[in-house]
Design a protein around this motif. Structure first.
Motif, PDB file in Angstrom:
ATOM      1  N   LYS A  59      42.167  43.612  52.123  1.00  0.00           N
ATOM      2  CA  LYS A  59      41.973  43.064  53.475  1.00  0.00           C
ATOM      3  C   LYS A  59      42.160  41.754  53.373  1.00  0.00           C
ATOM      4  N   HIS A  60      41.753  40.966  52.547  1.00  0.00           N
ATOM      5  CA  HIS A  60      41.692  39.359  52.468  1.00  0.00           C
ATOM      6  C   HIS A  60      43.105  38.849  52.027  1.00  0.00           C
ATOM      7  N   PHE A  61      44.030  39.905  51.169  1.00  0.00           N
ATOM      8  CA  PHE A  61      45.463  39.477  51.126  1.00  0.00           C
ATOM      9  C   PHE A  61      46.002  39.493  52.410  1.00  0.00           C
ATOM     10  N   LEU A  62      45.769  40.345  53.468  1.00  0.00           N
ATOM     11  CA  LEU A  62      46.301  40.359  54.564  1.00  0.00           C
ATOM     12  C   LEU A  62      45.787  39.195  55.575  1.00  0.00           C
ATOM     13  N   GLY A  63      44.649  38.765  55.209  1.00  0.00           N
ATOM     14  CA  GLY A  63      43.702  37.852  56.047  1.00  0.00           C
ATOM     15  C   GLY A  63      42.820  38.390  57.059  1.00  0.00           C
ATOM     16  N   ASP A  64      41.861  37.760  57.367  1.00  0.00           N
ATOM     17  CA  ASP A  64      40.752  38.375  58.011  1.00  0.00           C
ATOM     18  C   ASP A  64      41.052  38.814  59.585  1.00  0.00           C
ATOM     19  N   GLU A  65      41.785  37.550  60.197  1.00  0.00           N
ATOM     20  CA  GLU A  65      42.442  37.957  61.511  1.00  0.00           C
ATOM     21  C   GLU A  65      43.533  39.131  61.425  1.00  0.00           C
ATOM     22  N   ARG A  66      44.298  39.033  60.706  1.00  0.00           N
ATOM     23  CA  ARG A  66      45.484  39.950  60.517  1.00  0.00           C
ATOM     24  C   ARG A  66      44.852  41.452  60.417  1.00  0.00           C
ATOM     25  N   TRP A  67      43.709  41.641  59.441  1.00  0.00           N
ATOM     26  CA  TRP A  67      43.280  42.876  59.375  1.00  0.00           C
ATOM     27  C   TRP A  67      42.284  43.105  60.629  1.00  0.00           C
ATOM     28  N   GLU A  68      41.496  42.397  61.412  1.00  0.00           N
ATOM     29  CA  GLU A  68      40.947  42.733  62.555  1.00  0.00           C
ATOM     30  C   GLU A  68      41.708  43.051  63.594  1.00  0.00           C
ATOM     31  N   ASN A  77      46.538  41.526  39.726  1.00  0.00           N
ATOM     32  CA  ASN A  77      47.350  40.380  39.404  1.00  0.00           C
ATOM     33  C   ASN A  77      47.189  39.468  40.663  1.00  0.00           C
ATOM     34  N   GLN A  78      45.859  39.902  41.623  1.00  0.00           N
ATOM     35  CA  GLN A  78      45.415  38.816  42.613  1.00  0.00           C
ATOM     36  C   GLN A  78      44.042  38.687  42.425  1.00  0.00           C
ATOM     37  N   VAL A  79      43.563  38.154  43.052  1.00  0.00           N
ATOM     38  CA  VAL A  79      42.294  37.623  43.184  1.00  0.00           C
ATOM     39  C   VAL A  79      41.579  37.929  44.372  1.00  0.00           C
ATOM     40  N   VAL A  80      42.024  38.750  45.181  1.00  0.00           N
ATOM     41  CA  VAL A  80      41.423  39.321  46.586  1.00  0.00           C
ATOM     42  C   VAL A  80      41.809  40.512  46.871  1.00  0.00           C
ATOM     43  N   CYS A  81      41.148  41.448  47.796  1.00  0.00           N
ATOM     44  CA  CYS A  81      41.450  42.844  47.911  1.00  0.00           C
ATOM     45  C   CYS A  81      42.570  42.946  49.003  1.00  0.00           C
ATOM     46  N   SER A 128      42.704  46.147  40.431  1.00  0.00           N
ATOM     47  CA  SER A 128      42.195  45.380  39.111  1.00  0.00           C
ATOM     48  C   SER A 128      40.900  46.154  38.870  1.00  0.00           C
ATOM     49  N   GLU A 129      40.371  45.676  37.685  1.00  0.00           N
ATOM     50  CA  GLU A 129      38.890  45.993  37.597  1.00  0.00           C
ATOM     51  C   GLU A 129      37.895  44.869  38.020  1.00  0.00           C
ATOM     52  N   GLN A 130      38.512  43.814  38.758  1.00  0.00           N
ATOM     53  CA  GLN A 130      37.804  42.696  39.276  1.00  0.00           C
ATOM     54  C   GLN A 130      37.426  42.769  40.802  1.00  0.00           C
ATOM     55  N   LEU A 131      36.331  42.265  41.116  1.00  0.00           N
ATOM     56  CA  LEU A 131      35.907  42.204  42.515  1.00  0.00           C
ATOM     57  C   LEU A 131      36.837  41.256  43.275  1.00  0.00           C
ATOM     58  N   CYS A 132      36.948  41.509  44.405  1.00  0.00           N
ATOM     59  CA  CYS A 132      37.431  40.330  45.489  1.00  0.00           C
ATOM     60  C   CYS A 132      36.725  39.099  45.449  1.00  0.00           C
ATOM     61  N   LEU A 133      37.376  38.062  45.092  1.00  0.00           N
ATOM     62  CA  LEU A 133      36.574  36.475  45.263  1.00  0.00           C
ATOM     63  C   LEU A 133      36.143  36.117  46.634  1.00  0.00           C
ATOM     64  N   SER A 134      36.506  36.916  47.726  1.00  0.00           N
ATOM     65  CA  SER A 134      36.117  36.445  49.160  1.00  0.00           C
ATOM     66  C   SER A 134      34.673  36.585  48.855  1.00  0.00           C
ATOM     67  N   GLU A 135      33.913  35.684  49.537  1.00  0.00           N
ATOM     68  CA  GLU A 135      32.597  35.759  49.747  1.00  0.00           C
ATOM     69  C   GLU A 135      32.019  36.651  50.404  1.00  0.00           C
ATOM     70  N   GLY A 136      31.162  37.435  49.918  1.00  0.00           N
ATOM     71  CA  GLY A 136      30.531  38.659  50.184  1.00  0.00           C
ATOM     72  C   GLY A 136      31.180  40.080  50.088  1.00  0.00           C
ATOM     73  N   CYS A 137      32.400  40.093  49.646  1.00  0.00           N
ATOM     74  CA  CYS A 137      33.379  41.115  49.647  1.00  0.00           C
ATOM     75  C   CYS A 137      33.076  41.788  48.323  1.00  0.00           C
ATOM     76  N   ARG A 138      32.850  43.248  48.377  1.00  0.00           N
ATOM     77  CA  ARG A 138      32.268  43.936  47.370  1.00  0.00           C
ATOM     78  C   ARG A 138      33.576  44.936  46.808  1.00  0.00           C
ATOM     79  N   GLU A 139      34.706  44.837  47.602  1.00  0.00           N
ATOM     80  CA  GLU A 139      36.005  45.694  47.281  1.00  0.00           C
ATOM     81  C   GLU A 139      36.826  44.930  46.007  1.00  0.00           C
ATOM     82  N   ARG A 140      37.402  46.190  45.254  1.00  0.00           N
ATOM     83  CA  ARG A 140      38.399  45.682  44.089  1.00  0.00           C
ATOM     84  C   ARG A 140      39.549  44.803  44.668  1.00  0.00           C
TER      85      ARG A 140
END
Length: 217
Positions: free
Chosen positions: A186-195, A180-184, A164-176
């Motif tokens: 990374k945060h769709f998968l979850g911080d722990e899963r990503w890490e 139809n989602q509010v997160v990028c 989308s053209e919107q930035l991820c709503l997770s605090e401090g995240c600058r990714e798109r």
């Protein structure tokens, strides 16, 4: 002078334990006494690099130290106090007898070479069979498997949703955000899963095995 308190460094390290194998073994009253004893150690050697906590819980490197300490008989890494205080790792009974002042007489303050053999033998006698089974399995796992799986999952999500053209709503995240989602991704998968997806097989093994071990809060 017996040297203690060194832990596994890689998947192929068969000499030392992972501290998870002997964690949570000391009672709080013993922990308090042993921590006080360890902190009274005198400088034996100074290294250049900082050690790192094998529990992979983002313990600050500053707590792990870069030197070896001694009481004149035992030698231990500066970071051993962290493992005892936070992770309550077991230590050899011979050392605990000294730390708990059980009237053991040692020839201290004598000039002898450091000896890691005592610690290697203690490690071999205190292995956790569950961890060792997982360690053997991890050695047979391709090193890139976890990363490749994550990359494939990221690509599939991007293809499914688009951006989308919107930035991820997770605090401090600058990714798109995904369409139809509010997160990028990374945060769709979850911080722990990503890490965890970017960790090495060794790091993931240590992290996963340490999850069920009580930590000091």
């Amino acid at each position: 002078m017996p040297t203690i308190g060194y832990w596994i460094k890689s998947l192929d390290d068969d000499q030392f334990l992972a501290p998870q194998e002997v964690a949570g073994k000391l009672t709080p009253d013993i922990v308090e006494q042993v921590v006080a004893y360890l902190r009274q150690g005198k400088l034996y050697t100074q290294d250049r690099g900082l050690s790192w906590c094998r529990f992979m819980h983002r313990c600050a490197e500053a707590f792990m130290g870069s030197s070896e300490l001694t009481d004149g008989y035992w030698i231990w890494p500066e970071g051993l106090v962290h493992y005892v205080e936070v992770h309550r790792v077991a230590l050899p009974e011979e050392f605990l007898a000294d730390a708990l002042n059980k009237l053991v007489t040692r020839n201290k303050s004598i000039e002898l070479d450091p000896d890691i053999g005592f610690w290697i033998n203690w490690c071999s006698q205190n292995q956790d069979p569950v961890f060792r089974k997982q360690l053997i399995a991890a050695r047979q796992t391709p090193r890139q498997e976890a990363q490749d799986t994550l990359i494939a999952e990221i690509n599939a999500l991007q293809l499914k949703y688009g951006f989308s053209e919107q930035l991820c709503l997770s605090e401090g995240c600058r990714e798109r955000a995904l369409q139809n989602q509010v997160v990028c991704v990374k945060h769709f998968l979850g911080d722990e899963r990503w890490e965890r997806g970017w960790r090495s097989v060794f790091d993931s093994l240590l992290y996963d095995f340490g999850q069920e071990i009580p930590q000091k809060t």
